[in-house]
Design a protein around this motif. Structure first.
Motif, PDB file in Angstrom:
ATOM      1  N   ALA A 176      -1.368  -9.142   4.541  1.00  0.00           N
ATOM      2  CA  ALA A 176      -1.869 -10.394   4.936  1.00  0.00           C
ATOM      3  C   ALA A 176      -3.614 -10.223   5.171  1.00  0.00           C
ATOM      4  O   ALA A 176      -4.232 -11.035   4.989  1.00  0.00           O
ATOM      5  CB  ALA A 176      -1.127 -10.805   6.303  1.00  0.00           C
ATOM      6  N   GLU A 177      -3.872  -9.039   5.792  1.00  0.00           N
ATOM      7  CA  GLU A 177      -5.115  -8.363   5.897  1.00  0.00           C
ATOM      8  C   GLU A 177      -5.864  -8.278   4.547  1.00  0.00           C
ATOM      9  O   GLU A 177      -7.112  -8.868   4.393  1.00  0.00           O
ATOM     10  CB  GLU A 177      -5.385  -7.102   6.605  1.00  0.00           C
ATOM     11  CG  GLU A 177      -6.882  -6.909   7.121  1.00  0.00           C
ATOM     12  CD  GLU A 177      -7.463  -8.041   8.049  1.00  0.00           C
ATOM     13  OE1 GLU A 177      -8.515  -8.161   8.022  1.00  0.00           O
ATOM     14  OE2 GLU A 177      -6.719  -8.739   8.703  1.00  0.00           O
ATOM     15  N   PHE A 178      -5.363  -7.762   3.632  1.00  0.00           N
ATOM     16  CA  PHE A 178      -5.839  -7.814   2.073  1.00  0.00           C
ATOM     17  C   PHE A 178      -6.167  -9.144   1.687  1.00  0.00           C
ATOM     18  O   PHE A 178      -7.095  -9.587   1.136  1.00  0.00           O
ATOM     19  CB  PHE A 178      -4.919  -6.987   1.380  1.00  0.00           C
ATOM     20  CG  PHE A 178      -5.317  -5.604   1.348  1.00  0.00           C
ATOM     21  CD1 PHE A 178      -6.316  -5.105   0.955  1.00  0.00           C
ATOM     22  CD2 PHE A 178      -4.168  -4.883   1.579  1.00  0.00           C
ATOM     23  CE1 PHE A 178      -6.480  -3.777   0.794  1.00  0.00           C
ATOM     24  CE2 PHE A 178      -4.264  -3.287   1.600  1.00  0.00           C
ATOM     25  CZ  PHE A 178      -5.473  -2.799   1.324  1.00  0.00           C
ATOM     26  N   GLU A 179      -5.193 -10.031   1.880  1.00  0.00           N
ATOM     27  CA  GLU A 179      -5.310 -11.390   1.546  1.00  0.00           C
ATOM     28  C   GLU A 179      -6.444 -12.222   2.131  1.00  0.00           C
ATOM     29  O   GLU A 179      -7.421 -12.870   1.577  1.00  0.00           O
ATOM     30  CB  GLU A 179      -4.293 -12.370   1.784  1.00  0.00           C
ATOM     31  CG  GLU A 179      -4.026 -13.767   1.136  1.00  0.00           C
ATOM     32  CD  GLU A 179      -2.956 -14.427   1.525  1.00  0.00           C
ATOM     33  OE1 GLU A 179      -2.806 -15.662   1.010  1.00  0.00           O
ATOM     34  OE2 GLU A 179      -2.024 -13.980   2.141  1.00  0.00           O
ATOM     35  N   ARG A 180      -6.641 -11.970   3.479  1.00  0.00           N
ATOM     36  CA  ARG A 180      -7.859 -12.409   4.167  1.00  0.00           C
ATOM     37  C   ARG A 180      -8.950 -11.929   3.452  1.00  0.00           C
ATOM     38  O   ARG A 180     -10.281 -12.546   3.423  1.00  0.00           O
ATOM     39  CB  ARG A 180      -7.650 -11.922   5.597  1.00  0.00           C
ATOM     40  CG  ARG A 180      -8.959 -12.389   6.418  1.00  0.00           C
ATOM     41  CD  ARG A 180      -8.838 -12.060   8.024  1.00  0.00           C
ATOM     42  NE  ARG A 180      -9.853 -12.247   8.729  1.00  0.00           N
ATOM     43  CZ  ARG A 180     -11.003 -11.499   9.012  1.00  0.00           C
ATOM     44  NH1 ARG A 180     -10.984 -10.128   8.607  1.00  0.00           N
ATOM     45  NH2 ARG A 180     -11.926 -11.775   9.651  1.00  0.00           N
ATOM     46  N   VAL A 181      -9.322 -10.391   3.305  1.00  0.00           N
ATOM     47  CA  VAL A 181     -10.498  -9.992   2.676  1.00  0.00           C
ATOM     48  C   VAL A 181     -10.582 -10.551   1.569  1.00  0.00           C
ATOM     49  O   VAL A 181     -11.774 -10.841   1.027  1.00  0.00           O
ATOM     50  CB  VAL A 181     -10.194  -8.579   2.615  1.00  0.00           C
ATOM     51  CG1 VAL A 181     -11.416  -7.724   1.765  1.00  0.00           C
ATOM     52  CG2 VAL A 181     -10.170  -7.924   4.134  1.00  0.00           C
TER      53      VAL A 181
END
Length: 762
Positions: A176-181
Motif C-alpha cells: 500500500a505504501e509503495f502504491e502511494r509512492v
C-alpha cells in the motif's frame, strides 16, 4: 560544460540532437575496460526512453556518453561504460516525445517532454530519484542524506531506490505504501511536464542552461512535496495524476512565471561566479553587508550588518536596525546572550558565549575563532557575482525583506554579491550550556524544579534515563554515568517507551528513544503521545562507540539519515556524543571538519545602498481587495458602478508599462508600446500564452484586447477592463471585468463578471 539551448527544443524532444556539439567534451572519453549496468526507469515503467550516464554533469544525454534505450518493463542495460563511470556519473533519462511509452498508459506515446535523473549507482530511476539527485547537486549533500530528507517530507520509510511499481504489485506488507509512492511519482511527473511548458512559454525560445531549468523545476516540486503527498492521500475514485494537477490542489508545485527569468538569471550568475579573496576585499577597504529580519508576535524588525577591516589584521562587525518611526538605519549595540558553548580544548571544557567570535585577516584568509580557541576556527572563502542590472528582490535572503523591497528595483553598476563558504580544518567537540539565571528558567521557563525530568543545574543539559522496566514511575532520573544509558540486550517487541532502556532525543517536534545496546548497536524508536497513551514507531538502527578524546570519555554516535532529516538536524550536527561533566551526563555535538555555506548573499557597498534605496517597510502591509461591487454576468456599467464605489483612480501608462501584473490565474506583461503578453489559465483550456494590445480609455481603465482560436476553427475574442483602486510599488488593488464574444464588435455588448482583486507587481 554547460549547455545553453532554446527551451523550445525541450518540447520537440530533440535534446540529444540539439546538444550534439557537446560530444567533443573530454569528460566523455572512456578509460579502462567496459562493463555493464542494468536497471529500470519509471513513472510507470517507461519503454523507449533514452538512458545515459551523465559524464559531464549537465543533466543531458550528450552524444558520446554511454547510453541505451529502455525496453518493456522500463528495463535498460548500458554496456559501453567503465566501472569508474558507473560509480561516479549520475543517470539521466530523457523522454522521446512521440516514442516513449509510459506503461501506466499502454499504447499511447508520451506527448510532453520531461527528464528524470538519479544518483550514480541507482538501479531505479523515477521522479522521486530525480528529487534525490537534485538535492545532491543543489545542496552538496550525500545521496543518503537527500533520500532521507525526501522520505521525511513524504512521511514514508519506503526506500526511494526500490522499484515502487513492483513493490505495489507484490502483495507484501509495504504494498500500500509503495502504491502511494507510485502515485506521488505520477503527480510529480505531471507537475514537471506542466512546469517545463510554463518555462518554455515565459522564455519564448531564449537560450538558457537546461541544467538550470531542470534544477529550478525540481526544486519547486520539492518545496511542495508535502502538499503533493497530502493531495494523493485525499484523492478518491480512480486515480488520475494529470487530472489531479489540473484541479489546482498542487498549484504550490507550479513554477511562478513572474520570477522564472530572475530565478534562472540568479542560477546562471552563480554558476558562472568567480572565486574571490574575502581577505583581499576587506583589506582593500571593501566591506561585506548582510541583511536579515526577525518576527516576534507579528512585529517584524529589519537589520543589516557590516563586516569591515578595523585596521591591521582586525575585522569589525557593526549592526544596524531600521527605526520605522524615523525611517533611519541606526547603529545597534550588540545584545548580550547568556547561552554558552563549551568546547573541548587542551583537556578541559572552555565555555564561551555563543556569539563570542573574533574575526581576523590572516594572510590571504579570513579566520573566525570561537572564544579565541585555535581548535574552533573556520576559514572564510567566497565567490563573487556581478549584480549590475539584476532585480534586487531576487537576491533577498528572507521572506520579510523580499516583501519590503520594490519588486521593480534593480542593482546599479558595480553592485556585487558574494556567497561565503566556512571551512573547519579539524573536528572539535562542544557541549551546550543554557547558563540560565535559575533552574526554573531551563527550557524557556517550563522545567520541573524537582522530581523526575528535572534539570540538576543551570546547564539545562541533562540526559534523563529510562530504565526499561515497563514502569514510567522509575524513569526520568538525571544520569550520572554513561553506563546508565547502556542496555545489556535490545528490547523485545517493546510497546511503549517504558519498555526500553536508554534516553530521549528531541528535534523539530519529533521524539525518539535511543537504546544503546552493548556491543555497539544503537536503536532509535520514534514515539508520540495520543489519546491511548504513548506509541512507538518502527525502529531505525545505527551504532555507537565509547572512546577517549583529549582525556575525556565520550559515548559517540551518528544520527541515521532518516532520524537526522526528521529532526531537522544540520548535517554538521549529526555526530553527537554523551560525556560526564560536573557530575552529570551531558549531550554534545561534534563540529566536523569540512566546508559549509549558509547559502545567503552578502553585498558590497554599492549593492547595500541599492537595497536600502529599494526598501520600504510600508510594503509589508498588503493592499485589500475592494469587493463591494462584485457582480456576475454584468455589463460595463457595473464596472463603472464598482469603480466609483471603490473610489478608483485613473491608470497612467507608467503604472504598468515595462512591468508585469500577476493575478491568481495568470501573469500580464505590459510593454511600453501598448503591446503585451498573457500566460495563465483560460477557461477550460488550461494554461495558454496570448499576445495582446492594451490602452487606457477615457475612464482611466486599462483595456486589454486579444483573441484565441476555438477548437471548431472559429475565433474567440477576449477583453479585460481593469480599474485601479490603489497601488504601491508591490501591489495594485483593481476591479476587473472580463468579456468574451465570437466577434470583436460583440465585445462591446458582452457581459462578464466584475471582481475586486489584488495583483502583485514586478
Amino acid at each position: 560544460m554547460s549547455s545553453n539551448i532554446p527551451l523550445r527544443i525541450l518540447l520537440s524532444g530533440l535534446l540529444g540532437a540539439g546538444l550534439a556539439a557537446c560530444s567533443n567534451d573530454s569528460s566523455n572519453s572512456s578509460s579502462g575496460s567496459s562493463t555493464t549496468m542494468s536497471g529500470k526507469v519509471a513513472d510507470g515503467y517507461l519503454a523507449g526512453a533514452r538512458v545515459c550516464l551523465d559524464l559531464n554533469a549537465n543533466q543531458v544525454c550528450d552524444d558520446g556518453e554511454p547510453s541505451t534505450t529502455s525496453s518493456s518493463g522500463g528495463s535498460f542495460t548500458i554496456t559501453n561504460a567503465t566501472a569508474e563511470q558507473i560509480a561516479s556519473a549520475a543517470i539521466v533519462v530523457e523522454i522521446i516525445v512521440g516514442e516513449t511509452i509510459d506503461e501506466d498508459n499502454p499504447g499511447t506515446a508520451i506527448n510532453k517532454t520531461y527528464t528524470l535523473t538519479a544518483p550514480a549507482g541507482y538501479g531505479f530511476v523515477s521522479p522521486l530519484t530525480t528529487m534525490v539527485q537534485n538535492e545532491v547537486r543543489e545542496k552538496g549533500v550525500t545521496p543518503d542524506e537527500a533520500k532521507a530528507s525526501i522520505q521525511t517530507r513524504l512521511g514514508t520509510s519506503v526506500d526511494l531506490e526500490e522499484d515502487y511499481v513492483a513493490g505495489s504489485d507484490g502483495g507484501g506488507n509495504d504494498a500500500a505504501e509503495f502504491e502511494r509512492v507510485h502515485k506521488v511519482a505520477q503527480v510529480t511527473r505531471a507537475v514537471m511536464q506542466q512546469n517545463i511548458e510554463t518555462v518554455t512559454q515565459v522564455l519564448d525560445g531564449a537560450n538558457v542552461s537546461f541544467e538550470d531549468v531542470l534544477a529550478l523545476i525540481v526544486s519547486q516540486v520539492l518545496e511542495a512535496l508535502e502538499t503533493i503527498g497530502t493531495a494523493v492521500d485525499n484523492s478518491s475514485g480512480e486515480f488520475d495524476a494529470d487530472a489531479l494537477v489540473d484541479s489546482g490542489v498542487v498549484d504550490d508545485a507550479g513554477i511562478d512565471p513572474s520570477v522564472v527569468e530572475d530565478d534562472l538569471a540568479e542560477r546562471e550568475a552563480e554558476r558562472n561566479a568567480s572565486s574571490v579573496s574575502i581577505a583581499g576585499v576587506l583589506s582593500g577597504g571593501g566591506s561585506l553587508h548582510f541583511f536579515e529580519s526577525d518576527e516576534d508576535n507579528g512585529q517584524v524588525s529589519f537589520y543589516y550588518g557590516t563586516v569591515s577591516s578595523g585596521g591591521g589584521s582586525s575585522v569589525t562587525v557593526t549592526d544596524y536596525r531600521y527605526n520605522s518611526s524615523n525611517g533611519l538605519w541606526e547603529t545597534q549595540a550588540s545584545e548580550s546572550n547568556s547561552e554558552q558553548t563549551c568546547i573541548l580544548s587542551s583537556g578541559s571544557w572552555t565555555c564561551v558565549s555563543e556569539d563570542a567570535e573574533t574575526i581576523a585577516i590572516s594572510g590571504d584568509s579570513v579566520v573566525v575563532s570561537r572564544g579565541g580557541l585555535s581548535v574552533a576556527q573556520e576559514t572564510i572563502s567566497g565567490i563573487a557575482v556581478s549584480l549590475t542590472d539584476k532585480r534586487i528582490q531576487t537576491y533577498a535572503n528572507d521572506e520579510y525583506f523580499s516583501l519590503a523591497l520594490d519588486p521593480t528595483a534593480k542593482f546599479s553598476t558595480n553592485a556585487t554579491g558574494y556567497k561565503l563558504t566556512f571551512t573547519r580544518s579539524n573536528d572539535y567537540y562542544e557541549l551546550y550550556k543554557d547558563n540560565t539565571a535559575s533552574i526554573a528558567d531551563c527550557w524557556d521557563g517550563t522545567a520541573n524544579t524537582e522530581g523526575p525530568w528535572a534539570p540538576t543545574d543551570t546547564w539545562c543539559n541533562n540526559a534523563f534515563t529510562r530504565t526499561g522496566d515497563g514502569n514510567a514511575q522509575t524513569d526520568g532520573n538525571a544520569a550520572a554515568a554513561l553506563s546508565e544509558l547502556i542496555s545489556a540486550n535490545a528490547a523485545v517487541s517493546p510497546e511503549t517507551p517504558e519498555d526500553i532502556k536508554g534516553t530521549d532525543l528531541y528535534g523539530n517536534d519529533k521524539s525518539w528513544l535511543m537504546e544503546f545496546v552493548s556491543g555497539g548497536t544503537l536503536n532509535f524508536y520514534p514515539f508520540s503521545y495520543g489519546e491511548g497513551g504513548p506509541t512507538l514507531g518502527s525502529k531505525v538502527s545505527g551504532s555507537w562507540v565509547q572512546k577517549t578524546v583529549d582525556g575525556k570519555t565520550i559515548l559517540q554516535f551518528t544520527l541515521p539519515e532518516l532520524v537526522a532529516a526528521q529532526g531537522d538536524f544540520d548535517r554538521y550536527d549529526r555526530v553527537q556524543f554523551f560525556t560526564v561533566h560536573e557530575g552529570y551526563v551531558r549531550r554534545g555535538y561534534v563540529a566536523k571538519a569540512g566546508s559549509s555555506s549558509d547559502d545567503e548573499w552578502v553585498f558590497n557597498d554599492t549593492a547595500r545602498d541599492d537595497i536600502k534605496a529599494a526598501f520600504d517597510d510600508d510594503l509589508l502591509v498588503s493592499l485589500v481587495a475592494c469587493t463591494a461591487g462584485d457582480a456576475d454576468a454584468a455589463l460595463i456599467g457595473a464596472l463603472d458602478t464598482a469603480a466609483t464605489g471603490c473610489s478608483a483612480t485613473a491608470f497612467i501608462s507608467d503604472d504598468v508599462a515595462g512591468k508585469s501584473l500577476t493575478s491568481d490565474f495568470g501573469i500580464f506583461t505590459f510593454a511600453a508600446n501598448n503591446t503585451g503578453s498573457y500566460f495563465g489559465e483560460l477557461g477550460d483550456d488550461g494554461q495558454k500564452y496570448l499576445d495582446f494590445t492594451w490602452s487606457i480609455d477615457g475612464s482611466g481603465y486599462i483595456v486589454i484586447n486579444t483573441s484565441t482560436p476555438n477548437g471548431d476553427g472559429t475565433t474567440l475574442y477576449l477583453r479585460m477592463n481593469i480599474a485601479k483602486v490603489e497601488q504601491n510599488a508591490r501591489q495594485v488593488s483593481v476591479v476587473t471585468l472580463g468579456l468574451e464574444a465570437d466577434s470583436e464588435a460583440g465585445l462591446d455588448s458582452a457581459s462578464g463578471d466584475v471582481r475586486g482583486e489584488v495583483w502583485n507587481i514586478r
